[in-house]
Design a protein around this motif. Structure first.
Motif, PDB file in Angstrom:
ATOM      1  N   TRP A   8       0.795  -1.223   0.000  1.00 13.83           N
ATOM      2  CA  TRP A   8       0.000   0.000   0.000  1.00 13.83           C
ATOM      3  C   TRP A   8       0.830   1.276   0.000  1.00 13.83           C
ATOM      4  O   TRP A   8       0.295   2.365   0.198  1.00 13.83           O
ATOM      5  N   GLY A   9       2.155   1.176  -0.178  1.00 12.11           N
ATOM      6  CA  GLY A   9       2.940   2.396  -0.202  1.00 12.11           C
ATOM      7  C   GLY A   9       4.435   2.147  -0.216  1.00 12.11           C
ATOM      8  O   GLY A   9       4.903   1.046  -0.478  1.00 12.11           O
ATOM      9  N   VAL A  10       5.174   3.211   0.118  1.00 19.42           N
ATOM     10  CA  VAL A  10       6.627   3.154   0.050  1.00 19.42           C
ATOM     11  C   VAL A  10       7.223   3.992   1.181  1.00 19.42           C
ATOM     12  O   VAL A  10       6.627   4.972   1.626  1.00 19.42           O
ATOM     13  N   GLY A  11       8.402   3.595   1.636  1.00 22.23           N
ATOM     14  CA  GLY A  11       9.123   4.345   2.655  1.00 22.23           C
ATOM     15  C   GLY A  11      10.600   4.410   2.299  1.00 22.23           C
ATOM     16  O   GLY A  11      11.166   3.466   1.747  1.00 22.23           O
ATOM     17  N   VAL A  12      11.220   5.540   2.605  1.00 29.20           N
ATOM     18  CA  VAL A  12      12.637   5.746   2.331  1.00 29.20           C
ATOM     19  C   VAL A  12      13.285   6.323   3.583  1.00 29.20           C
ATOM     20  O   VAL A  12      12.746   7.250   4.194  1.00 29.20           O
ATOM     21  N   ALA A  13      14.430   5.775   3.962  1.00 31.28           N
ATOM     22  CA  ALA A  13      15.205   6.303   5.086  1.00 31.28           C
ATOM     23  C   ALA A  13      16.651   6.441   4.642  1.00 31.28           C
ATOM     24  O   ALA A  13      17.247   5.497   4.140  1.00 31.28           O
ATOM     25  N   ILE A  14      17.189   7.633   4.827  1.00 31.67           N
ATOM     26  CA  ILE A  14      18.594   7.905   4.527  1.00 31.67           C
ATOM     27  C   ILE A  14      19.175   8.511   5.792  1.00 31.67           C
ATOM     28  O   ILE A  14      18.884   9.666   6.112  1.00 31.67           O
ATOM     29  N   GLY A  15      19.956   7.739   6.506  1.00 33.49           N
ATOM     30  CA  GLY A  15      20.445   8.192   7.804  1.00 33.49           C
ATOM     31  C   GLY A  15      19.275   8.377   8.746  1.00 33.49           C
ATOM     32  O   GLY A  15      18.461   7.482   8.923  1.00 33.49           O
ATOM     33  N   ASP A  16      19.136   9.578   9.323  1.00 32.52           N
ATOM     34  CA  ASP A  16      18.020   9.876  10.215  1.00 32.52           C
ATOM     35  C   ASP A  16      16.831  10.489   9.486  1.00 32.52           C
ATOM     36  O   ASP A  16      15.782  10.692  10.076  1.00 32.52           O
ATOM     37  N   PHE A  17      16.978  10.812   8.206  1.00 31.17           N
ATOM     38  CA  PHE A  17      15.882  11.351   7.410  1.00 31.17           C
ATOM     39  C   PHE A  17      14.942  10.213   7.027  1.00 31.17           C
ATOM     40  O   PHE A  17      15.385   9.157   6.584  1.00 31.17           O
ATOM     41  N   GLU A  18      13.634  10.416   7.207  1.00 34.63           N
ATOM     42  CA  GLU A  18      12.658   9.392   6.838  1.00 34.63           C
ATOM     43  C   GLU A  18      11.477  10.012   6.120  1.00 34.63           C
ATOM     44  O   GLU A  18      11.015  11.087   6.489  1.00 34.63           O
ATOM     45  N   LEU A  19      10.987   9.310   5.114  1.00 35.91           N
ATOM     46  CA  LEU A  19       9.764   9.678   4.415  1.00 35.91           C
ATOM     47  C   LEU A  19       8.996   8.399   4.150  1.00 35.91           C
ATOM     48  O   LEU A  19       9.529   7.467   3.533  1.00 35.91           O
ATOM     49  N   ARG A  20       7.763   8.346   4.642  1.00 39.24           N
ATOM     50  CA  ARG A  20       6.920   7.166   4.438  1.00 39.24           C
ATOM     51  C   ARG A  20       5.577   7.615   3.892  1.00 39.24           C
ATOM     52  O   ARG A  20       4.935   8.485   4.462  1.00 39.24           O
ATOM     53  N   LEU A  21       5.181   7.042   2.790  1.00 37.71           N
ATOM     54  CA  LEU A  21       3.899   7.331   2.156  1.00 37.71           C
ATOM     55  C   LEU A  21       3.157   6.021   1.957  1.00 37.71           C
ATOM     56  O   LEU A  21       3.514   5.222   1.101  1.00 37.71           O
TER      57      LEU A  21
END
Length: 55
Positions: A8-21
Motif C-alpha cells: 500500500w505504499g513506500v518508505g525511504v530512510a537515509i540516515g536519520d531522514f525518513e519519508l513514508r507514504l
C-alpha cells in the motif's frame, strides 16, 4: 539507505531522514528540524529546536 516497498505504499530512510507514504498515512522526519505525521486519527507536528546558540 533503506527502501521499504509494501502493498500500500513506500518508505525511504537515509540516515536519520525518513519519508513514508502509505495509503492513508504520511510520515516525514527531518533530523534536527521537524517531525510530521498525518493519518486517519489526526495530524502531529513537532518542530525540533536547535540548541547551543542563544540570543
Amino acid at each position: 539507505m533503506k527502501l521499504e516497498v509494501g502493498r500500500w505504499g513506500v518508505g525511504v530512510a537515509i540516515g536519520d531522514f525518513e519519508l513514508r507514504l502509505f495509503l492513508g498515512d504520511f510520515y516525514l522526519k527531518i533530523p534536527g528540524r521537524l517531525e510530521v505525521a498525518w493519518n486517519s486519527t489526526g495530524r502531529y507536528v513537532d518542530r525540533i529546536e536547535r540548541k547551543g546558540r542563544e540570543s
